[in-house]
Motif scaffolding. Structure first.
Motif, short mmCIF file in Angstrom:
data_model
loop_
_atom_site.label_atom_id
_atom_site.label_comp_id
_atom_site.label_asym_id
_atom_site.label_seq_id
_atom_site.Cartn_x
_atom_site.Cartn_y
_atom_site.Cartn_z
N PHE A 30 14.53 7.10 -13.41
CA PHE A 30 13.64 6.39 -12.50
C PHE A 30 13.43 4.99 -13.05
O PHE A 30 13.37 4.79 -14.26
CB PHE A 30 12.28 7.09 -12.41
N SER A 31 13.30 4.02 -12.17
CA SER A 31 13.04 2.65 -12.61
C SER A 31 11.56 2.51 -12.95
O SER A 31 10.73 3.34 -12.55
CB SER A 31 13.42 1.66 -11.51
N TRP A 32 11.22 1.46 -13.68
CA TRP A 32 9.81 1.22 -14.03
C TRP A 32 8.99 0.96 -12.78
O TRP A 32 7.81 1.31 -12.72
CB TRP A 32 9.69 0.07 -15.02
N THR A 33 9.61 0.36 -11.77
CA THR A 33 8.90 0.12 -10.51
C THR A 33 8.52 1.44 -9.85
O THR A 33 7.38 1.61 -9.40
CB THR A 33 9.79 -0.71 -9.56
N GLU A 34 9.45 2.39 -9.81
CA GLU A 34 9.16 3.70 -9.21
C GLU A 34 8.11 4.46 -10.02
O GLU A 34 7.21 5.08 -9.46
CB GLU A 34 10.44 4.53 -9.13
N ILE A 35 8.22 4.39 -11.34
CA ILE A 35 7.24 5.07 -12.20
C ILE A 35 5.87 4.47 -12.00
O ILE A 35 4.87 5.18 -11.85
CB ILE A 35 7.68 5.02 -13.68
N GLY A 36 5.80 3.14 -12.00
CA GLY A 36 4.53 2.46 -11.79
C GLY A 36 3.91 2.81 -10.45
O GLY A 36 2.70 3.04 -10.35
N ARG A 37 4.74 2.88 -9.42
CA ARG A 37 4.25 3.21 -8.08
C ARG A 37 3.65 4.62 -8.07
O ARG A 37 2.60 4.86 -7.49
CB ARG A 37 5.39 3.12 -7.07
N ARG A 38 4.28 5.56 -8.74
CA ARG A 38 3.78 6.94 -8.79
C ARG A 38 2.47 7.05 -9.57
O ARG A 38 1.66 7.93 -9.30
CB ARG A 38 4.81 7.87 -9.40
#
Length: 168
Positions: free
Chosen positions: A122-130
């Protein structure tokens, strides 16, 4: 939910089988198995997402194991002479697995989730969004957690190496 499951399935198949194009076929087979099981055992629908993900992991693992079998014909003495070790270094894999387990035990709950997401690419953007964070905040928190674990391990190591006063 279907979009999240599709992303998970695509990443899992890509990471394990290195064949993301077959993800659709695998998901279709697993969905059929899960739906037939749903009719047989009605209690499964309480955690259908978890059941599907577990069935998908098992199917991918089974397919990986079936596709990586080695067949050899000949004498055992010829095997070592004709073929050199080309597989993974199992000692290194076991050490890596033990290190990850140790780190997981020492990480916070949020840190564990981030590590699992990173292992699934997962990208950091996806992790941050979650997690309700920005990508930069998620990455910073994760590395801060890892630094805390590293400091704790170093502190324990130096304590273990220090001579004890009781031995005098």
């Amino acid at each position: 939910m279907a979009e999240q499951l599709w992303r998970f399935a695509y990443r899992l198949v890509d990471a394990e089988l290195h064949d993301p194009a077959s993800a659709a076929q695998i998901v279709e087979k697993v969905a059929g198995e899960v739906s037939s099981r749903l009719h047989d055992t009605p209690g499964i629908d309480s955690n259908l997402k978890g059941y599907f993900m577990t069935a998908l992991r098992r199917r991918v693992r089974h397919q990986f194991m079936a596709g990586n079998r080695v067949a050899y014909e000949g004498l055992v003495s010829e095997l070592e002479i004709n073929h050199h070790l080309a597989g993974p270094d199992f000692y290194r894999e076991i050490e890596r697995h033990l290190c990850i387990e140790l780190i997981l035990d020492l990480l916070s709950h949020e840190g564990r989730h981030m590590l699992h997401f990173r292992m699934l690419d997962f990208s950091w953007t996806e992790i941050g969004r979650r997690l309700g964070l920005s990508a930069k905040q998620a990455r910073s928190r994760f590395y801060y957690e890892l630094e805390k674990v590293r400091s704790k391990l170093l502190r324990n190591r130096t304590e273990d190496m220090a001579p004890s006063e009781e031995s005098d």
